[in-house]
Write a protein that holds these residues in place. Structure first.
Motif, mmCIF file in Angstrom:
data_model
loop_
_atom_site.group_PDB
_atom_site.id
_atom_site.type_symbol
_atom_site.label_atom_id
_atom_site.label_comp_id
_atom_site.label_asym_id
_atom_site.label_seq_id
_atom_site.Cartn_x
_atom_site.Cartn_y
_atom_site.Cartn_z
ATOM 1 N N ALA A 153 0.832 -1.200 0.000
ATOM 2 C CA ALA A 153 0.000 0.000 0.000
ATOM 3 C C ALA A 153 0.868 1.251 0.000
ATOM 4 O O ALA A 153 0.509 2.258 -0.597
ATOM 5 N N LEU A 154 2.013 1.186 0.673
ATOM 6 C CA LEU A 154 2.889 2.345 0.782
ATOM 7 C C LEU A 154 4.337 1.890 0.684
ATOM 8 O O LEU A 154 4.707 0.867 1.247
ATOM 9 N N VAL A 155 5.124 2.669 -0.042
ATOM 10 C CA VAL A 155 6.558 2.412 -0.136
ATOM 11 C C VAL A 155 7.274 3.639 0.402
ATOM 12 O O VAL A 155 7.013 4.754 -0.046
ATOM 13 N N ARG A 156 8.157 3.432 1.364
ATOM 14 C CA ARG A 156 8.960 4.532 1.894
ATOM 15 C C ARG A 156 10.384 4.362 1.367
ATOM 16 O O ARG A 156 11.043 3.384 1.647
ATOM 17 N N LEU A 157 10.812 5.344 0.576
ATOM 18 C CA LEU A 157 12.156 5.339 0.010
ATOM 19 C C LEU A 157 13.010 6.308 0.796
ATOM 20 O O LEU A 157 12.710 7.492 0.864
ATOM 21 N N TYR A 158 14.050 5.800 1.381
ATOM 22 C CA TYR A 158 14.993 6.641 2.097
ATOM 23 C C TYR A 158 16.022 7.165 1.107
ATOM 24 O O TYR A 158 16.140 6.650 -0.009
ATOM 25 N N PRO A 159 16.772 8.176 1.480
ATOM 26 C CA PRO A 159 17.792 8.700 0.567
ATOM 27 C C PRO A 159 18.711 7.583 0.070
ATOM 28 O O PRO A 159 18.992 6.628 0.794
ATOM 29 N N GLN A 160 19.152 7.707 -1.174
ATOM 30 C CA GLN A 160 19.939 6.654 -1.793
ATOM 31 C C GLN A 160 21.196 6.320 -1.005
ATOM 32 O O GLN A 160 21.633 5.177 -1.003
ATOM 33 N N ARG A 161 21.769 7.278 -0.324
ATOM 34 C CA ARG A 161 22.994 7.006 0.441
ATOM 35 C C ARG A 161 22.743 6.000 1.558
ATOM 36 O O ARG A 161 23.643 5.311 1.998
ATOM 37 N N ARG A 162 21.481 5.909 2.028
ATOM 38 C CA ARG A 162 21.135 4.930 3.062
ATOM 39 C C ARG A 162 20.793 3.574 2.466
ATOM 40 O O ARG A 162 20.771 2.580 3.176
ATOM 41 N N SER A 163 20.457 3.548 1.177
ATOM 42 C CA SER A 163 20.144 2.315 0.470
ATOM 43 C C SER A 163 19.126 1.473 1.237
ATOM 44 O O SER A 163 19.347 0.307 1.535
#
Length: 119
Positions: free
Chosen positions: A26-36
């Motif tokens: 239902a929801l995707v949380r994308l953290y900054p790419q540096r945190r992968s």
């Protein structure tokens, strides 16, 4: 896994691609790419436990689909039912832990883009 070209996808295509990888998302949380790091949640606010490769594929689908609309140095939430990308709440705000306020932290002032790349 998807093998097609993802550039220029519409939001409905993004949702279909995500549901192909993780059908109950239902929801995707994308953290900054540096945190992968990427977290997927079901509609009951529970975090899905899926393999890292699938998480990375979902993140890639969203980042390509929304291109330059978002500042990917910040965390973002993509809410599939509304096909909308939001800026994630900060740790001290309601919604950072999705089950805290049962809203996933989705509010209009955090909205970045809606279907088809509109703001």
């Amino acid at each position: 896994m998807l093998q097609n070209n993802l550039s220029g996808l519409r939001a409905t295509d993004i949702c279909a691609a995500i549901r192909e990888i993780a059908p109950t998302t239902a929801l995707v949380r994308l953290y900054p790419q540096r945190r992968s790091l990427t977290h997927l949640f079901e509609s009951d606010f529970c975090r899905m436990l899926i393999d890292r490769r699938s998480e990375e594929e979902v993140a890639r689908v969203i980042r390509r689909g929304f291109g330059n609309v978002a500042d990917w140095r910040l965390a973002h939430d993509f809410y599939l039912p509304a096909e909308t990308l939001y800026l994630s709440p900060e740790p001290h705000q309601n919604g950072y832990v999705p089950e805290d306020d049962h809203s996933f932290g989705l509010s209009n002032h955090r909205r970045i883009a809606i279907a088809d790349g509109e703001r």
